[in-house]
Design a protein around this motif. Structure first.
Motif, mmCIF file in Angstrom:
data_model
loop_
_atom_site.group_PDB
_atom_site.id
_atom_site.type_symbol
_atom_site.label_atom_id
_atom_site.label_comp_id
_atom_site.label_asym_id
_atom_site.label_seq_id
_atom_site.Cartn_x
_atom_site.Cartn_y
_atom_site.Cartn_z
ATOM 1 N N GLY A 63 -28.312 95.273 43.727
ATOM 2 C CA GLY A 63 -27.625 94.668 42.588
ATOM 3 C C GLY A 63 -28.559 93.805 41.762
ATOM 4 O O GLY A 63 -28.277 93.504 40.599
ATOM 5 N N ALA A 64 -29.698 93.411 42.362
ATOM 6 C CA ALA A 64 -30.706 92.623 41.650
ATOM 7 C C ALA A 64 -31.668 93.495 40.853
ATOM 8 O O ALA A 64 -32.583 92.978 40.213
ATOM 9 C CB ALA A 64 -31.505 91.779 42.646
ATOM 10 N N GLY A 65 -31.464 94.809 40.841
ATOM 11 C CA GLY A 65 -32.400 95.715 40.184
ATOM 12 C C GLY A 65 -32.454 95.578 38.681
ATOM 13 O O GLY A 65 -33.479 95.869 38.060
ATOM 14 N N SER A 66 -31.364 95.136 38.066
ATOM 15 C CA SER A 66 -31.340 94.901 36.617
ATOM 16 C C SER A 66 -30.348 93.784 36.334
ATOM 17 O O SER A 66 -29.607 93.356 37.226
ATOM 18 C CB SER A 66 -30.941 96.173 35.857
ATOM 19 O OG SER A 66 -29.544 96.377 35.928
ATOM 20 N N TYR A 67 -30.315 93.339 35.091
ATOM 21 C CA TYR A 67 -29.408 92.252 34.743
ATOM 22 C C TYR A 67 -27.944 92.645 34.882
ATOM 23 O O TYR A 67 -27.082 91.772 35.060
ATOM 24 C CB TYR A 67 -29.666 91.799 33.302
ATOM 25 C CG TYR A 67 -30.864 90.891 33.138
ATOM 26 C CD1 TYR A 67 -31.009 89.745 33.906
ATOM 27 C CD2 TYR A 67 -31.850 91.178 32.196
ATOM 28 C CE1 TYR A 67 -32.100 88.906 33.747
ATOM 29 C CE2 TYR A 67 -32.951 90.347 32.025
ATOM 30 C CZ TYR A 67 -33.069 89.207 32.805
ATOM 31 O OH TYR A 67 -34.148 88.380 32.642
ATOM 32 N N ILE A 68 -27.627 93.927 34.803
ATOM 33 C CA ILE A 68 -26.228 94.339 34.858
ATOM 34 C C ILE A 68 -25.835 94.864 36.225
ATOM 35 O O ILE A 68 -24.733 95.380 36.402
ATOM 36 C CB ILE A 68 -25.906 95.394 33.779
ATOM 37 C CG1 ILE A 68 -26.705 96.681 34.017
ATOM 38 C CG2 ILE A 68 -26.167 94.847 32.388
ATOM 39 C CD1 ILE A 68 -26.290 97.806 33.093
#
Length: 443
Positions: A388-393
Motif C-alpha cells: 500500500g506504500a507503493g504509491s500515494y494512492i
C-alpha cells in the motif's frame, strides 16, 4: 421477463469489457503527470477531472449495463472511507503534541518505530494523522522529502500489519471470519523484518542528512523542547471512532439510503464533536484547515468509481491464475499499490478460496482456509498492507500525509518521483526480500 429487465440481468451477470478500465488508468496518469506538466491547471481543476472521469464510469453502468448496484456499493465504500479518514483527520487536528528530546537520527528512528507499533492500536490512518505534524515540527530545520516518504512507508502502511485495527484490509478479513489474533501470530516476522530494514535504511540516510547540515542547524535540531500535549479531550472522540470500527456486524451492515452506515454516522458525529469543542488555539498551533481532506475527498471519489470495472474483473478470477503464496504476495501487492488495498485484499482472498471450493462469504470457510492455507493468507495480508506504500494512492493515509506536508511547505516528492526515487529502489527490494524469505517455500 421484460426485454429491458432481461438485458439488465444479462449485463449484471457478465463482466465489463477491459476497455472500461480506461478512465481509471487515465485518472492515474493525470495524478502522476499533471503536477509535472500542467500544475496550474491541475491545482484549479483536479476536482472536475476526478469527478468527471468517475461519472464516465457511472454513466456506463447506468446507461449501458442498467446496473446501479456497483455504484451503490462504491458509494458505501467511499463514504465509509471518508468518514474514517476525515474523522481521524479532524480529531487529530485537535491534538497538539510537542516531542521532548532531540531530532537526531537515533531519536527520529525511535519515533518512527513507536509509530509502527501505535498503528496497530489506532490504525495506520489514526497514527499518521496524530504523528505527522509533530514529525514535521521536530525536523523543521532540515526536513526533506525522504522524511515524509519514510513516514508513509513505516507509520502509514507497513507498521499496521499486526492487528485487524492496523489496516483496512486486515479488518475486512476479521469481519469475514479471520480470528483477531491470527495476523499477529502469522505476520509478526514479516512485520519485524520489513520495519527493521526500513528503519535501518532510514537511520543511515538520516545520519548522512544530519551530518551535511550546517552546524547552526544541527545545534537547533538538538535543542531540547518540553514534552507537551494539548487537546487531550479529543482522545474521547478518537475512542468513539475505534468503537465505531468494532460495532457488531448487524450494525456494520445496516445502511441508510444504501450507502451510509451506522459506523460512518458515529465517526461523523465524533468529528463534529471534536471540531466544535476544540479550542481555537490548538487548531492554530496545528495550522489546521480542511484543505488536505478536501483534496483526498475529490481524488478518491474518482478513484472509487473508476476502479469498479477493474475490481469486478479481478474478483471474477479470470485474471487470477496463481497457485503459490509468493505469487499471491506479489500479485496482491502490485495491485494494492494503485487500487484501494482493502477490496484488492478481499478480491484475492475470494479468488484463492474459490479455487479450493470455499466461499469468502462463509465465516466457517474463512476460518478453515486460515488454518489450512496459512501461507496464502499471510501472502495476501502482507502484500495488501506492505505494498500500500507503493504509491500515494495505495492507502488512504498516504495522500493525506502528503497534503499536510505540502501545507507545511515541505518539499514533498510528486507522484512519479515518489516511485522512481523511493518506492521502487528502496521499498520494493526490501519487500522482495521479506517475501522470498518467508513465503518462497510455503504451500
Amino acid at each position: 421477463m421484460l426485454p429491458f429487465l432481461a438485458a439488465a440481468t444479462e449485463a449484471h451477470a457478465s463482466l465489463p469489457p477491459y476497455w472500461t478500465v480506461a478512465p481509471f488508468a487515465l485518472l492515474l496518469l493525470c495524478i502522476a503527470l499533471m503536477p509535472l506538466f500542467a500544475l496550474h491547471f491541475w491545482e484549479h481543476h483536479y476536482p472536475k477531472v476526478a469527478v468527471g472521469l468517475g461519472l464516465v464510469t457511472a454513466a456506463y453502468y447506468l446507461g449501458v449495463r442498467g446496473d446501479w448496484h456497483p455504484l451503490q456499493h462504491a458509494g458505501h465504500e467511499y463514504i465509509s472511507f471518508m468518514a474514517l479518514v476525515g474523522s481521524l483527520f479532524v480529531i487529530s487536528g485537535g491534538i497538539n503534541i510537542r516531542v521532548k528530546g532531540e531530532a537526531t537520527p537515533f531519536r527520529n528512528t525511535v519515533f518512527l518505530a513507536i509509530g509502527a507499533v501505535l498503528a496497530n492500536f489506532i490504525g495506520t490512518t489514526g497514527a499518521s494523522m496524530l504523528m505527522i505534524r509533530p514529525w514535521i515540527k521536530m525536523n523543521k530545520y532540515r526536513i526533506t522529502g525522504f522524511h515524509v516518504v519514510f513516514f508513509i512507508f513505516i507509520v502509514s502502511n507497513v507498521g499496521g500489519c499486526l492487528t485487524p485495527i492496523g489496516d483496512p484490509p486486515l479488518f475486512l478479513g476479521f469481519l469475514r471470519g479471520v480470528p483477531f489474533g491470527w495476523v499477529l501470530e502469522h505476520c509478526w516476522s514479516g512485520w519485524a523484518m520489513a520495519c527493521a530494514m526500513l528503519l535501518a535504511v532510514f537511520f543511515v540516510v538520516d545520519t548522512l542528512n544530519f551530518r551535511k547540515a550546517p552546524k547552526d542547524v544541527r545545534d537547533k535540531e538538538t535543542a531540547h523542547e518540553t514534552f507537551n500535549i494539548t487537546g487531550l479531550p479529543n482522545l474521547f472522540f478518537l475512542g468513539l471512532v475505534l468503537v465505531a470500527v468494532f460495532l457488531p456486524k448487524n450494525l456494520q451492515e445496516t445502511l441508510i439510503g444504501g450507502v451510509l452506515s451506522v459506523p460512518a454516522i458515529v465517526m461523523i458525529l465524533a468529528a463534529a464533536g471534536s471540531y466544535f469543542t476544540t479550542k481555537p488555539a490548538v487548531h492554530e498551533s496545528n495550522d489546521f484547515n480542511f484543505g488536505p481532506v478536501k483534496e483526498v475527498g475529490y481524488l478518491f471519489i474518482g478513484i472509487f468509481l473508476t476502479m469498479i470495472p477493474a475490481l469486478q474483473i479481478l474478483q471474477s478470477g479470470e485474471a487470477v491464475q496463481i497457485s503459490t503464496p509468493i505469487g499471491y504476495y506479489f500479485a496482491t501487492g502490485a495491485l494494492s499499490a494503485f487500487l484501494d488495498n482493502a477490496p484488492t485484499y478481499l478480491s484475492f482472498l475470494a479468488a484463492a478460496m474459490g479455487s479450493e471450493g470455499l466461499s469468502v462469504d462463509s465465516p466457517v470457510d474463512v476460518l478453515a482456509f486460515a488454518g489450512s492455507h496459512a501461507h496464502i493468507l499471510m501472502a495476501i495480508s502482507m502484500g495488501a498492507v506492505f505494498f500500500g506504500a507503493g504509491s500515494y494512492i495505495g492507502n488512504g493515509p498516504n495522500f493525506m500525509v502528503k497534503a499536510i506536508a505540502e501545507k507545511a511547505k515541505v518539499n514533498t516528492p510528486d507522484f512519479l518521483r515518489y516511485m522512481w526515487q523511493f518506492s521502487i529502489p528502496v521499498l520494493l527490494p526490501i519487500l522482495v526480500v521479506v517475501g522470498y524469505v518467508l513465503l518462497r517455500g510455503g504451500h
